[in-house]
Design an enzyme around this catalytic site. Structure first.
Site, PDB file in Angstrom:
ATOM      1  N   GLY A 133     -35.948-110.031  56.366  1.00  0.00           N
ATOM      2  CA  GLY A 133     -36.800-110.968  57.086  1.00  0.00           C
ATOM      3  C   GLY A 133     -36.887-110.560  58.541  1.00  0.00           C
ATOM      4  O   GLY A 133     -35.980-109.914  59.073  1.00  0.00           O
ATOM      5  N   GLN A 192     -38.393-111.441  67.370  1.00  0.00           N
ATOM      6  CA  GLN A 192     -37.464-110.318  67.266  1.00  0.00           C
ATOM      7  C   GLN A 192     -38.101-108.986  67.661  1.00  0.00           C
ATOM      8  O   GLN A 192     -37.400-107.992  67.825  1.00  0.00           O
ATOM      9  CB  GLN A 192     -36.892-110.225  65.853  1.00  0.00           C
ATOM     10  CG  GLN A 192     -35.969-111.372  65.526  1.00  0.00           C
ATOM     11  CD  GLN A 192     -35.410-111.226  64.133  1.00  0.00           C
ATOM     12  OE1 GLN A 192     -36.028-111.642  63.155  1.00  0.00           O
ATOM     13  NE2 GLN A 192     -34.231-110.620  64.035  1.00  0.00           N
ATOM     14  N   CYS A 199     -28.030-110.496  61.199  1.00  0.00           N
ATOM     15  CA  CYS A 199     -29.316-110.626  61.878  1.00  0.00           C
ATOM     16  C   CYS A 199     -29.664-109.287  62.526  1.00  0.00           C
ATOM     17  O   CYS A 199     -28.803-108.658  63.146  1.00  0.00           O
ATOM     18  CB  CYS A 199     -29.231-111.724  62.937  1.00  0.00           C
ATOM     19  SG  CYS A 199     -30.749-111.964  63.875  1.00  0.00           S
ATOM     20  N   LEU A 200     -30.918-108.877  62.381  1.00  0.00           N
ATOM     21  CA  LEU A 200     -31.344-107.616  62.980  1.00  0.00           C
ATOM     22  C   LEU A 200     -31.231-107.632  64.499  1.00  0.00           C
ATOM     23  O   LEU A 200     -31.092-106.584  65.124  1.00  0.00           O
ATOM     24  CB  LEU A 200     -32.786-107.299  62.561  1.00  0.00           C
ATOM     25  CG  LEU A 200     -33.000-107.087  61.058  1.00  0.00           C
ATOM     26  CD1 LEU A 200     -34.481-106.882  60.757  1.00  0.00           C
ATOM     27  CD2 LEU A 200     -32.165-105.936  60.518  1.00  0.00           C
ATOM     28  N   HIS A 252     -33.436-118.785  58.028  1.00  0.00           N
ATOM     29  CA  HIS A 252     -33.031-117.888  59.110  1.00  0.00           C
ATOM     30  C   HIS A 252     -34.236-117.542  59.996  1.00  0.00           C
ATOM     31  O   HIS A 252     -34.148-117.629  61.219  1.00  0.00           O
ATOM     32  CB  HIS A 252     -32.424-116.621  58.492  1.00  0.00           C
ATOM     33  CG  HIS A 252     -31.901-115.642  59.481  1.00  0.00           C
ATOM     34  ND1 HIS A 252     -30.561-115.490  59.740  1.00  0.00           N
ATOM     35  CD2 HIS A 252     -32.536-114.739  60.276  1.00  0.00           C
ATOM     36  CE1 HIS A 252     -30.394-114.531  60.653  1.00  0.00           C
ATOM     37  NE2 HIS A 252     -31.586-114.064  60.989  1.00  0.00           N
ATOM     38  N   GLU A 253     -35.354-117.162  59.371  1.00  0.00           N
ATOM     39  CA  GLU A 253     -36.528-116.753  60.144  1.00  0.00           C
ATOM     40  C   GLU A 253     -37.184-117.941  60.846  1.00  0.00           C
ATOM     41  O   GLU A 253     -37.623-117.822  61.989  1.00  0.00           O
ATOM     42  CB  GLU A 253     -37.545-116.015  59.261  1.00  0.00           C
ATOM     43  CG  GLU A 253     -37.012-114.752  58.590  1.00  0.00           C
ATOM     44  CD  GLU A 253     -36.202-113.827  59.482  1.00  0.00           C
ATOM     45  OE1 GLU A 253     -36.512-113.704  60.687  1.00  0.00           O
ATOM     46  OE2 GLU A 253     -35.243-113.217  58.988  1.00  0.00           O
ATOM     47  N   HIS A 293     -35.422-118.683  63.964  1.00  0.00           N
ATOM     48  CA  HIS A 293     -35.848-117.790  65.051  1.00  0.00           C
ATOM     49  C   HIS A 293     -37.067-118.351  65.772  1.00  0.00           C
ATOM     50  O   HIS A 293     -37.176-118.250  66.989  1.00  0.00           O
ATOM     51  CB  HIS A 293     -36.202-116.391  64.520  1.00  0.00           C
ATOM     52  CG  HIS A 293     -35.045-115.457  64.422  1.00  0.00           C
ATOM     53  ND1 HIS A 293     -34.296-115.073  65.514  1.00  0.00           N
ATOM     54  CD2 HIS A 293     -34.515-114.812  63.359  1.00  0.00           C
ATOM     55  CE1 HIS A 293     -33.353-114.224  65.127  1.00  0.00           C
ATOM     56  NE2 HIS A 293     -33.461-114.053  63.819  1.00  0.00           N
TER      57      HIS A 293
END
Length: 194
Positions: free
Chosen positions: A70, A75, A117-118, A159-160, A163
């Site tokens: 995701g 991000q 998380c990226l 999660h997304e 963000h």
């Protein structure tokens, strides 16, 4: 959101075949924890055009390049309410999901799983998320739809969407674990490695 195959040591398991979407978009660098764009609510998208569709392609390419499942627009430094999800990490082109202006309209159950998380590479922690969620969103063309996710897909949606509200998974960790990660990141920043 980072793929579960990514360990806390930073090694990754790559897909056996390259995802189809990689060649379609430009790969953007992933913004890391500490950048203010990650901690502010993103703006609602009102313009559905070719530029948005290109950004979607770029986001999928960027997510696959980072072995993620995701990716939210903040991000890659864009403070707009857009996220892409593919829990197959590019192995199934039909599993690609685009969420424009998403909101969770129903959640049930509870599952505690490890998350990464990226934007916080190399760090993971256990987070409690709903087992099932229903999301209402728009497509890249502006069409409204609802989608239900279970387990990893539900986790990725949550999660997304977090963000897009300026919330990182670190917020869901215990204060002790969160402080430990923040201290390690501060040290990495001092050493020029963040």
């Amino acid at each position: 959101m980072a793929d579960k195959s990514t360990s806390s040591k930073g090694s990754t398991v790559t897909a056996e075949t390259p995802p189809v979407a990689v060649s379609k978009g430009k790969i953007h660098p992933i913004v890391k924890y500490g950048d203010p764009v990650l901690e502010k609510p993103a703006a609602t998208i009102t313009k559905f055009d070719a530029e948005l569709e290109q950004l979607v392609d770029d986001m999928f390419a960027s997510m696959y390049a980072a072995n993620g499942v995701g990716l939210a627009a903040p991000q890659i430094g864009k403070s707009i309410r857009l996220a892409v999800v593919d829990v197959t990490v590019g192995k199934n082109p039909e599993a690609k999901i685009v969420l424009v202006n998403p909101e969770i309209i129903h959640a049930e159950g509870e599952v505690r799983e490890e998350e990464g998380c990226l934007s916080v590479p190399g760090f993971r922690g256990y987070v409690v998320r709903p087992q099932f969620v229903t999301v209402r969103a728009q497509s890249a063309k502006g069409e409204t739809f609802e989608i239900r996710g279970e387990n990893l897909l539900a986790r990725a949606f949550c999660h997304e969407i977090d963000h897009l509200h300026g919330i990182l998974f670190l917020t869901h960790l215990s204060m002790l674990k969160r402080d430990l990660i923040k201290r390690k990141i501060k040290k990495l920043r001092k050493e020029g490695e963040w």
